[in-house]
Design an enzyme around this catalytic site. Structure first.
Site, PDB file in Angstrom:
ATOM      1  N   HIS A 193      43.109  60.254 -75.403  1.00 47.31           N
ATOM      2  CA  HIS A 193      43.880  59.097 -74.952  1.00 47.31           C
ATOM      3  C   HIS A 193      42.947  58.205 -74.127  1.00 47.31           C
ATOM      4  CE1 HIS A 193      48.158  61.041 -75.303  1.00 47.31           C
ATOM      5  NE2 HIS A 193      47.425  61.166 -76.407  1.00 47.31           N
ATOM      6  N   CYS A 244      47.929  62.643 -69.562  1.00 45.36           N
ATOM      7  CA  CYS A 244      47.057  61.748 -68.795  1.00 45.36           C
ATOM      8  C   CYS A 244      47.413  61.771 -67.318  1.00 45.36           C
ATOM      9  CB  CYS A 244      47.117  60.338 -69.364  1.00 45.36           C
ATOM     10  SG  CYS A 244      46.355  60.246 -70.996  1.00 45.36           S
ATOM     11  N   CYS A 301      50.920  59.067 -70.183  1.00 40.25           N
ATOM     12  CA  CYS A 301      51.741  60.175 -70.694  1.00 40.25           C
ATOM     13  C   CYS A 301      51.561  61.382 -69.767  1.00 40.25           C
ATOM     14  CB  CYS A 301      51.324  60.501 -72.122  1.00 40.25           C
ATOM     15  SG  CYS A 301      49.785  61.450 -72.224  1.00 40.25           S
ATOM     16  N   GLU A 303      43.046  56.906 -71.225  1.00 38.64           N
ATOM     17  CA  GLU A 303      42.808  57.296 -69.833  1.00 38.64           C
ATOM     18  C   GLU A 303      41.805  58.451 -69.753  1.00 38.64           C
ATOM     19  OE1 GLU A 303      45.696  56.873 -71.433  1.00 38.64           O
ATOM     20  OE2 GLU A 303      47.342  56.425 -70.068  1.00 38.64           O
TER      21      GLU A 303
HETATM   22 ZN   LIG Z   1      47.985  60.048 -72.493  1.00 39.67          ZN
END
Ligand SMILES: [Zn+2]
Length: 157
Positions: free
Chosen positions: A54, A87, A84, A56
């Site tokens: 992801h 993250c 999310c 991040e």
């Molecule tokens: Zn994430």
């Protein structure tokens, strides 16, 4: 534009570029220290077949490599979308000073990136989760913990 808006525009630009290049979903992130962008990342789940890639996480890894530190003390993280659960965990471990986001998790859910089920799962007792989990007793595992506790010259984090 405020400085925060300028950095957020950078996060969005990184995400847009990655999405258009087919690297992954429409998510970007930049990490700022002393008013300078020290790392940026887009979602690269598709390009790298890495479900943890992801924006991040990609940016945190880059920032920590740049700083030669596992902590993002004094840094701000700008994510184009509300992080999310994975993250959020990574961000808490990295310990930046502040997080800014633009799109909300409701916006993400509306285009098919719904992480609500993960939040729900984490709040459920283990035996009621969709993902089967089992604790296996192991003396070796707890011995490893004991060795860590006794270990001299260790870095706590
Ligand atoms: Zn994430």
């Amino acid at each position: 534009m405020t400085r925060e808006e300028i950095f957020m525009q950078q996060a969005i630009a990184v995400g847009l570029e990655g999405m258009r290049a087919g690297k992954g979903g429409p998510f970007g992130c930049v990490i700022v220290q002393n008013n300078q962008i020290i790392a940026s990342g887009c979602n690269t789940v598709l390009a790298t077949n890495d479900p943890t890639a992801h924006a991040e996480v990609v940016a945190i890894r880059q920032a920590c490599a740049y700083l030669q530190s596992f902590q993002l003390t004094g840094c701000e993280l700008y994510a184009s979308c509300e992080p999310c659960p994975m993250c959020m965990g990574a961000i808490y471990w990295a310990r930046p000073d502040k997080v800014y986001f633009a799109n909300t998790k409701a916006d993400a859910a509306a285009i098919g990136f719904d992480d609500a089920f993960i939040y729900e799962e984490m709040a459920r007792p283990m035996h009621l989760r969709k993902l089967s989990m089992q604790c296996l007793d192991s003396t070796n595992a707890i011995e490893m913990f004991a060795e860590w506790q006794e270990k001299g010259n260790k870095t706590l984090y």
